[in-house]
Design a protein around this motif. Structure first.
Motif, short mmCIF file in Angstrom:
data_model
loop_
_atom_site.label_atom_id
_atom_site.label_comp_id
_atom_site.label_asym_id
_atom_site.label_seq_id
_atom_site.Cartn_x
_atom_site.Cartn_y
_atom_site.Cartn_z
N GLN A 43 -17.25 55.30 -13.45
CA GLN A 43 -15.85 55.56 -13.79
C GLN A 43 -15.13 54.27 -14.20
N TYR A 44 -15.44 53.21 -13.49
CA TYR A 44 -14.84 51.91 -13.81
C TYR A 44 -15.21 51.48 -15.22
N GLU A 49 -6.66 54.85 -17.66
CA GLU A 49 -5.92 54.92 -16.39
C GLU A 49 -6.54 55.97 -15.46
N ALA A 50 -6.87 57.13 -16.03
CA ALA A 50 -7.46 58.21 -15.22
C ALA A 50 -8.80 57.79 -14.64
N ALA A 51 -9.61 57.09 -15.45
CA ALA A 51 -10.94 56.66 -14.99
C ALA A 51 -10.82 55.64 -13.86
N PHE A 52 -9.91 54.69 -14.00
CA PHE A 52 -9.73 53.68 -12.94
C PHE A 52 -9.27 54.35 -11.64
N LYS A 53 -8.38 55.31 -11.77
CA LYS A 53 -7.88 56.00 -10.58
C LYS A 53 -9.00 56.80 -9.90
N VAL A 104 -10.50 56.52 -6.11
CA VAL A 104 -10.64 57.65 -5.18
C VAL A 104 -12.03 57.61 -4.55
N LEU A 105 -13.04 57.30 -5.38
CA LEU A 105 -14.41 57.23 -4.89
C LEU A 105 -14.64 56.02 -4.01
N LYS A 106 -13.94 54.91 -4.34
CA LYS A 106 -14.10 53.67 -3.56
C LYS A 106 -12.74 52.98 -3.48
N PRO A 107 -11.95 53.32 -2.47
CA PRO A 107 -10.57 52.81 -2.38
C PRO A 107 -10.47 51.27 -2.29
N ALA A 120 -11.51 47.54 -9.92
CA ALA A 120 -10.79 48.67 -10.53
C ALA A 120 -9.29 48.47 -10.43
N VAL A 121 -8.83 47.94 -9.31
CA VAL A 121 -7.40 47.67 -9.14
C VAL A 121 -6.93 46.62 -10.14
N LEU A 122 -7.73 45.58 -10.30
CA LEU A 122 -7.36 44.52 -11.25
C LEU A 122 -7.30 45.05 -12.68
N SER A 123 -8.27 45.88 -13.04
CA SER A 123 -8.28 46.43 -14.40
C SER A 123 -7.12 47.38 -14.62
N LEU A 124 -6.83 48.20 -13.62
CA LEU A 124 -5.69 49.11 -13.73
C LEU A 124 -4.39 48.33 -13.82
N GLY A 125 -4.28 47.26 -13.03
CA GLY A 125 -3.09 46.41 -13.10
C GLY A 125 -2.97 45.74 -14.46
#
Length: 623
Positions: free
Chosen positions: A212-213, A232-236, A240-243, A248-253
């Motif tokens: 997903q990432y 955005e949906a993929a990062f989220k 969900v799979l690995k909080p 993933a947080v950095l990429s979403l940010g």
């Protein structure tokens, strides 16, 4: 763009870390051994020679057990050297392993890995190709070779290796990941995503959050709005799979920042840090963001996280110290810098800042000691020398200050600020000719340095060379039209000479626009207005000058003169008395007191009328 090369190679190498050296399947695993064709007089004792077995055809061969033992020994040594980080010796050992076990693809793979550590890509590739040649069904060897081809951007060859893996092992989950990465590298986004999605659907794949990432990373590079939403949906989904998945947080940010929604990105980062074990990667991003925003307390919190989880703790501690300096928390900054200096005593940057904090906290002896330790090779040397000399002058050790600055100039003649400080010290000693000579030497090296030229003009003023002063100040303004000191000095010089007063007023007004709260600039403008008999306006600017520079004698005297011209006699006397009290030059004090005496004599010769008489007279006059 995604780069999976290192991941591919390292993952493959890890699989072979604990493998045995001997993978030969040949039952007649023997290496021929031939006697030398000459007589060696220094032969080893017979007891130390390898055991020899004679075959039926009369050819001597070494004992297979001995061969296998030697191979295992050198392979073990290679692994030990590899773990120590000694790639060169590991390569030697693995090469020796191949002498005793020529058919092991595992050894070739280990050699490929060690060559890769050394940056020897072509040698690594040769070994990986040899491993595949020896064992065409070795999945790890194909993955390794594919990773090397990928790193060399030989995408078709890399793709062939990964597809071979899928033929050998249809359930393999690494190959689809690397194939997706290759398509991503080649900007074939949809094909890349299809492979990542196949992994998401694969029940045997244990890390669907990674897929997903990677989908998010691919879509993030596509500017269309629908793909940005997909990213955005993929990062989220990955979160969900690995909080606790920080990447993933950095990429979403980063996606939010790209969309000009910095506040949303910061909230995301901060929430992650609170809800999970704080991530050093996120701490680094947050700390830099908060520093840029001037939110130093928040930045410091993140640097504390980073300090405990970084390979470069000294750099982090230095940032923390600079924040403490910015916040004027000098005791804490001192403590931090002293700790850093103990760990890195050779760092002239740390030493400079520590000395600067000592200076700020009036620990002048300590400051001078640290400034003096900064070597001439340092970029901080010029400033350190200037600060050291300045502090010594303030400690009434003028001769020592001159000695420090002259030595500094001898060691580094490429520092303009050293010439300026040297001249100012000589000026302090009233040695104006020597000061002028130093500045002339500086201007030979730095003819376009406005500040040096300004100082040269002021020294010539001390020498009474007003024509040189005017010439140099004009040059200063040619080099820097907004040089406030140059504007002010030239304007004041013209005012004192009673020349070019309209031009002088323009210069002074320009200086005031640049520095509206500089008492000296306001005094100059007020004095020029006074010289032009604009007394009412002069009073306004001179009062403002006195407000900002209330301890300067000449400003108080000018204000007294302006009051007197406006018939504000009491105010004039008060200012003259203050000017006399502030003045240290005895002759000048006498001159100011003479003004007071003159006013008092005038008052005695012209008695004031009673208020009841003065008021009607004033009204009559106004009419």
């Amino acid at each position: 763009m995604l780069s999976f090369t290192k991941t591919a190679i390292s993952a493959t190498l890890l699989l072979s870390l604990t493998a045995c050296a001997t993978f030969t399947t040949n039952e007649n695993d023997k290496a021929p051994y031939f006697e030398a064709s000459f007589d060696d007089k220094n032969r080893a004792p017979a007891s130390l020679t390898p055991p020899v077995i004679s075959s039926q055809d009369g050819q001597a061969t070494l004992d297979p057990l001995y061969m296998r033992t030697q191979a295992d020994y050198y392979f073990s040594m290679g692994e030990a050297y590899s773990l120590e980080g000694n790639a060169a010796k590991a390569i030697e050992s693995f090469k020796m392993t191949l002498i005793y076990d020529q058919n092991s693809p595992t050894v070739n793979m280990r050699l490929a890995g060690e060559y890769l550590k050394q940056g020897m890509i072509s040698e690594s590739l040769t070994q990986a190709e040899e491993a595949v040649k020896k064992d065409g069904k070795n999945v790890d060897a194909h993955l390794l070779l594919g990773g090397l081809y990928s790193s060399m951007k030989l995408y078709p060859k890399a793709m062939d290796q990964y597809h071979t893996v899928l033929k050998l092992d249809p359930k393999n989950t690494e190959a689809p990941l690397y194939i997706g990465a290759l398509y991503s590298e080649q900007k074939q986004s949809d094909k890349a995503v299809s492979y990542f999605e196949s992994l998401v659907k694969n029940p045997d794949y244990t890390s669907p959050y990674l897929a997903q990432y990677y989908i998010g990373r691919v879509r993030m590079e596509q500017p269309e709005a629908k793909f940005q939403k997909a990213a955005e949906a993929a990062f989220k989904k990955a979160l969900v799979l690995k909080p606790d998945f920080a990447d993933a947080v950095l990429s979403l940010g980063a996606l939010y920042s790209k969309q000009k929604n910095e506040a949303k990105a910061i909230t995301l980062y901060r929430n992650f840090q609170k809800e999970n074990s704080p991530s050093p990667k996120i701490a680094e991003v947050l700390s830099q963001t908060f520093i840029e925003q001037g939110k130093y307390d928040l930045a410091y919190e993140q640097l504390e996280v980073l300090e405990q989880n970084t390979d470069e703790p000294l750099n982090v501690k230095m940032k923390m110290a600079l924040i403490l300096i910015e916040q004027k928390k000098y005791p804490l900054a001192t403590e931090k810098l002293e700790a850093v200096l103990k760990e890195a005593p050779e760092s002239d940057k740390v030493r400079f800042y520590l000395a600067a904090v000592y200076e700020e906290t009036h620990q002048n002896e300590k400051a001078v000691r640290e400034f003096k330790k900064i070597p001439a090779s340092s970029t901080f040397f010029g400033e350190a020398t200037v600060h050291s000399a300045y502090l010594l002058k303030g400690m009434n050790r003028l001769d020592e200050a001159v000695e420090v600055i002259s030595k500094g100039l001898a060691e580094r003649s490429d520092q303009p600020q050293v010439y300026a400080m040297y001249a100012s010290l000589l000026d302090e000693k009233n040695d104006y000719k020597a000061a002028a000579k130093v500045l002339e030497q500086g201007l030979e090296k730095f003819p376009e340095n406005a500040q040096l030229r300004f100082y040269y003009g002021t020294i010539n003023d001390r020498l009474g060379k007003k024509d040189v002063v005017i010439t140099e100040m004009k040059k200063v303004l040619e080099l820097d039209p907004n040089h406030v000191q140059g504007l002010n000095y030239l304007a004041f010089t013209w005012a004192e000479l009673n020349q070019n007063l309209p031009d002088a007023e323009k210069l002074a007004r320009r200086a005031m626009e640049l520095e509206p709260q500089d008492g000296y600039v306001l005094d100059t403008l007020g004095w020029i207005l006074y010289k032009q008999s604009k007394f009412t306006e002069a009073v306004k600017f001179l009062e403002a000058a006195h407000k900002f520079q209330g301890t300067v004698s000449v400003i108080a005297e000018h204000l007294g003169d302006a009051y007197y011209k406006q018939s504000m006699v009491d105010k004039a006397k008060k200012m003259y008395r203050k000017a006399a009290d502030l003045e240290s030059d005895k002759n000048k004090v006498k001159e100011i007191r003479n003004k007071i005496t003159a006013i008092e004599k005038q008052e005695l010769s012209t008695p004031r009328l009673p208020a009841s008489v003065e008021a009607p007279l004033a009204e009559h006059t106004s009419k």
